[in-house]
Scaffold this motif. Structure first.
Motif, PDB file in Angstrom:
ATOM      1  N   SER A  39     119.021 -85.480 -19.385  1.00  0.00           N
ATOM      2  CA  SER A  39     119.595 -84.332 -19.475  1.00  0.00           C
ATOM      3  C   SER A  39     119.205 -83.260 -20.056  1.00  0.00           C
ATOM      4  O   SER A  39     118.634 -83.170 -21.186  1.00  0.00           O
ATOM      5  N   LEU A  40     119.064 -81.836 -19.360  1.00  0.00           N
ATOM      6  CA  LEU A  40     118.632 -80.827 -19.949  1.00  0.00           C
ATOM      7  C   LEU A  40     119.646 -79.813 -19.934  1.00  0.00           C
ATOM      8  O   LEU A  40     120.555 -79.534 -19.051  1.00  0.00           O
ATOM      9  N   PHE A  41     120.332 -79.461 -21.311  1.00  0.00           N
ATOM     10  CA  PHE A  41     121.566 -78.633 -21.554  1.00  0.00           C
ATOM     11  C   PHE A  41     121.128 -77.266 -21.803  1.00  0.00           C
ATOM     12  O   PHE A  41     120.473 -76.945 -22.911  1.00  0.00           O
ATOM     13  N   VAL A  42     121.548 -76.298 -21.101  1.00  0.00           N
ATOM     14  CA  VAL A  42     120.950 -74.971 -21.333  1.00  0.00           C
ATOM     15  C   VAL A  42     122.163 -73.999 -21.349  1.00  0.00           C
ATOM     16  O   VAL A  42     123.254 -73.972 -20.780  1.00  0.00           O
ATOM     17  N   ALA A  43     122.198 -73.345 -22.628  1.00  0.00           N
ATOM     18  CA  ALA A  43     123.188 -72.225 -22.886  1.00  0.00           C
ATOM     19  C   ALA A  43     122.721 -71.142 -23.487  1.00  0.00           C
ATOM     20  O   ALA A  43     121.693 -70.937 -24.085  1.00  0.00           O
ATOM     21  N   THR A  44     123.671 -69.964 -23.600  1.00  0.00           N
ATOM     22  CA  THR A  44     123.400 -69.095 -24.473  1.00  0.00           C
ATOM     23  C   THR A  44     124.736 -68.892 -25.415  1.00  0.00           C
ATOM     24  O   THR A  44     125.776 -68.779 -24.627  1.00  0.00           O
ATOM     25  N   GLY A  45     124.556 -68.604 -26.590  1.00  0.00           N
ATOM     26  CA  GLY A  45     125.786 -68.465 -27.311  1.00  0.00           C
ATOM     27  C   GLY A  45     126.947 -69.413 -27.447  1.00  0.00           C
ATOM     28  O   GLY A  45     126.552 -70.685 -27.313  1.00  0.00           O
ATOM     29  N   ARG A  58     121.555 -93.760 -24.225  1.00  0.00           N
ATOM     30  CA  ARG A  58     120.117 -93.739 -24.739  1.00  0.00           C
ATOM     31  C   ARG A  58     119.360 -92.944 -23.671  1.00  0.00           C
ATOM     32  O   ARG A  58     117.815 -92.708 -23.972  1.00  0.00           O
ATOM     33  N   SER A  59     119.906 -92.135 -22.735  1.00  0.00           N
ATOM     34  CA  SER A  59     119.038 -91.388 -22.139  1.00  0.00           C
ATOM     35  C   SER A  59     118.661 -90.107 -22.734  1.00  0.00           C
ATOM     36  O   SER A  59     119.120 -89.546 -23.597  1.00  0.00           O
ATOM     37  N   PRO A  60     117.232 -89.747 -22.609  1.00  0.00           N
ATOM     38  CA  PRO A  60     116.650 -88.593 -23.136  1.00  0.00           C
ATOM     39  C   PRO A  60     117.717 -87.162 -23.032  1.00  0.00           C
ATOM     40  O   PRO A  60     118.177 -87.151 -21.590  1.00  0.00           O
ATOM     41  N   MET A  61     117.883 -86.721 -24.079  1.00  0.00           N
ATOM     42  CA  MET A  61     118.741 -85.441 -23.706  1.00  0.00           C
ATOM     43  C   MET A  61     118.061 -84.218 -24.693  1.00  0.00           C
ATOM     44  O   MET A  61     117.706 -84.563 -25.597  1.00  0.00           O
ATOM     45  N   HIS A  62     118.005 -83.019 -24.100  1.00  0.00           N
ATOM     46  CA  HIS A  62     117.489 -81.904 -24.683  1.00  0.00           C
ATOM     47  C   HIS A  62     118.405 -80.579 -24.490  1.00  0.00           C
ATOM     48  O   HIS A  62     118.675 -80.345 -23.332  1.00  0.00           O
ATOM     49  N   LEU A  73     121.137 -84.721 -35.796  1.00  0.00           N
ATOM     50  CA  LEU A  73     121.071 -85.640 -34.723  1.00  0.00           C
ATOM     51  C   LEU A  73     119.591 -86.164 -34.265  1.00  0.00           C
ATOM     52  O   LEU A  73     119.109 -87.066 -33.946  1.00  0.00           O
ATOM     53  N   ALA A  74     118.885 -84.847 -34.253  1.00  0.00           N
ATOM     54  CA  ALA A  74     117.469 -85.083 -33.795  1.00  0.00           C
ATOM     55  C   ALA A  74     116.584 -85.769 -34.550  1.00  0.00           C
ATOM     56  O   ALA A  74     115.543 -86.479 -34.309  1.00  0.00           O
ATOM     57  N   ALA A  75     117.079 -85.645 -35.880  1.00  0.00           N
ATOM     58  CA  ALA A  75     116.372 -86.416 -37.021  1.00  0.00           C
ATOM     59  C   ALA A  75     116.396 -87.737 -37.084  1.00  0.00           C
ATOM     60  O   ALA A  75     115.495 -88.830 -37.659  1.00  0.00           O
ATOM     61  N   THR A  76     117.535 -88.360 -36.567  1.00  0.00           N
ATOM     62  CA  THR A  76     117.727 -89.706 -36.301  1.00  0.00           C
ATOM     63  C   THR A  76     117.691 -90.572 -34.872  1.00  0.00           C
ATOM     64  O   THR A  76     117.363 -91.761 -34.817  1.00  0.00           O
ATOM     65  N   LEU A  77     117.849 -89.458 -34.001  1.00  0.00           N
ATOM     66  CA  LEU A  77     117.637 -90.226 -32.556  1.00  0.00           C
ATOM     67  C   LEU A  77     116.507 -89.524 -31.835  1.00  0.00           C
ATOM     68  O   LEU A  77     116.536 -88.438 -31.425  1.00  0.00           O
ATOM     69  N   PRO A  78     115.594 -90.456 -31.533  1.00  0.00           N
ATOM     70  CA  PRO A  78     114.486 -90.031 -30.938  1.00  0.00           C
ATOM     71  C   PRO A  78     114.504 -89.521 -29.497  1.00  0.00           C
ATOM     72  O   PRO A  78     113.929 -88.585 -28.971  1.00  0.00           O
ATOM     73  N   HIS A  79     115.656 -89.799 -28.843  1.00  0.00           N
ATOM     74  CA  HIS A  79     115.995 -89.337 -27.563  1.00  0.00           C
ATOM     75  C   HIS A  79     116.793 -88.067 -27.293  1.00  0.00           C
ATOM     76  O   HIS A  79     117.206 -87.883 -26.490  1.00  0.00           O
ATOM     77  N   PHE A  80     117.161 -87.524 -28.448  1.00  0.00           N
ATOM     78  CA  PHE A  80     117.616 -86.108 -28.528  1.00  0.00           C
ATOM     79  C   PHE A  80     116.923 -85.080 -29.243  1.00  0.00           C
ATOM     80  O   PHE A  80     116.275 -85.472 -30.292  1.00  0.00           O
ATOM     81  N   ARG A  81     116.742 -83.897 -28.605  1.00  0.00           N
ATOM     82  CA  ARG A  81     116.304 -82.655 -29.164  1.00  0.00           C
ATOM     83  C   ARG A  81     116.886 -81.446 -28.861  1.00  0.00           C
ATOM     84  O   ARG A  81     117.739 -81.432 -27.890  1.00  0.00           O
ATOM     85  N   LEU A 119     111.106 -83.706 -19.412  1.00  0.00           N
ATOM     86  CA  LEU A 119     111.864 -84.651 -19.170  1.00  0.00           C
ATOM     87  C   LEU A 119     111.571 -85.377 -18.213  1.00  0.00           C
ATOM     88  O   LEU A 119     111.914 -86.730 -17.877  1.00  0.00           O
ATOM     89  N   ALA A 120     111.246 -84.779 -16.886  1.00  0.00           N
ATOM     90  CA  ALA A 120     110.983 -85.452 -15.565  1.00  0.00           C
ATOM     91  C   ALA A 120     109.560 -86.420 -15.752  1.00  0.00           C
ATOM     92  O   ALA A 120     109.489 -86.906 -14.547  1.00  0.00           O
TER      93      ALA A 120
END
Ligand SMILES: Cc1cc2nc3c(=O)[nH]c(=O)nc-3n(C[C@H](O)[C@H](O)[C@H](O)COP(=O)(O)OP(=O)(O)OC[C@H]3O[C@@H](n4cnc5c(N)ncnc54)[C@H](O)[C@@H]3O)c2cc1C
Length: 251
Positions: free
Chosen positions: A120-126, A145-149, A169-177, A207-208
């Protein structure tokens, strides 16, 4: 169908950025607040004139206020993150609201939810980040465990909502950025710049790139102008199917 209001009490509040205030509410009757990550709740916000204004807010906490790596749950509590809109009656009152205040809530409701596990790619402003934060925390608390960005657009470095939390979270979970992109100033900023829509294609393609996984889904939330611009990149330029592009607008 009109949903019945129920009283909630503001039990804690703190600034998350110079313009965004976190508000933590609990149901006064102690009953659980049942919702899916991504849904929103309406508040009847008292005004100095004695009237109320009704405004919608996405719930920022995961259901049960679940925290990744922690089994504790608080089912009658939920968190919001509210941007102060200059001159706006609802957000101004929520920024001034004293802890202990009781007001009516209605809901939760909404169809901007993430029911399946997929990259999943999560996109936001503010503060469009709030329902996406709920989805991320919910997924991670359930051990997904799915990759999430997360890609979030802000004007200045100080406005990077939930940056510390996501960095931890990103420091400990390789599938999260999480990536923040700046639309203004800050000479000493070494990270990405420009509007979120300029980065969406590259992050989606990253991601793809794993052929072993299904097509990533994109969750977009914020003001209409940004949501439309991001949808145009994904649907018109990249020709992604409707089913993988989900969005929520605040205006
Ligand atoms: C489904 C849904 C979920 C929402 N979730 C959130 C949330 O989690 N956090 C949040 O802060 N707001 C959220 N909003 C917006 C919120 O309902 C109000 O519109 C906002 O607080 C402004 O209300 P107001 O009375 O202060 O200003 P109004 O006088 O009603 O001004 C409304 C105008 O403010 C602008 N605006 C609205 N929301 C924002 C925002 N977040 N950031 C910058 N400008 C904005 C828009 O241009 C809009 O036309 C959500 C709206 C919807 C429809």
């Amino acid at each position: 169908m009109s949903l019945p209001p129920f009283p909630v009490r503001l039990i804690a509040a703190r600034p998350l950025t110079p313009t965004v205030r976190e508000l933590v509410f609990e149901r006064v009757d102690g009953a659980p607040v049942v919702y899916e990550a991504g849904q929103w709740i309406s508040l009847d916000i008292p005004q100095p004139s004695g009237t109320v204004v009704r405004r919608a807010y996405s719930i920022a906490s995961a259901p049960g206020c679940a925290i990744p790596g922690d089994d504790a749950r608080v089912p009658h509590r939920f968190e919001l993150a509210v941007t102060h809109v200059e001159g706006g009656p609802g957000s101004t009152a929520l920024h001034a609201m004293a802890v202990g205040t009781v007001l009516d809530a209605i809901g939760p409701q909404g169809f901007f939810v993430r029911r399946e596990q997929h990259p999943s790619l999560f996109v936001a402003t503010g503060s469009g980040l709030t329902p996406l934060r709920s989805m991320v925390r919910d997924a991670l608390a359930r051990g997904e465990r799915s990759p999430m960005h997360v890609l979030c657009g802000v004007r200045t470095p100080e406005e990077r909502l939930y940056a510390e939390e996501f960095e931890a979270l990103a420091a400990t979970l390789p599938h999260f950025r999480a990536t923040y992109t700046l639309s203004r100033g800050a000479d000493d900023w070494a990270g990405p710049r420009g509007y979120v829509q300029t980065h969406v294609r590259a992050l989606y393609e990253e991601l793809a790139a794993d052929p072993a996984r299904e097509a990533p889904h994109v969750y977009i939330c914020g003001l209409q102008k940004m949501v439309s611009a991001v949808r145009d990149v994904l649907r018109k330029e990249m020709d992604l199917p409707r089913q993988v592009v989900h969005s929520e607008r605040y205006d």
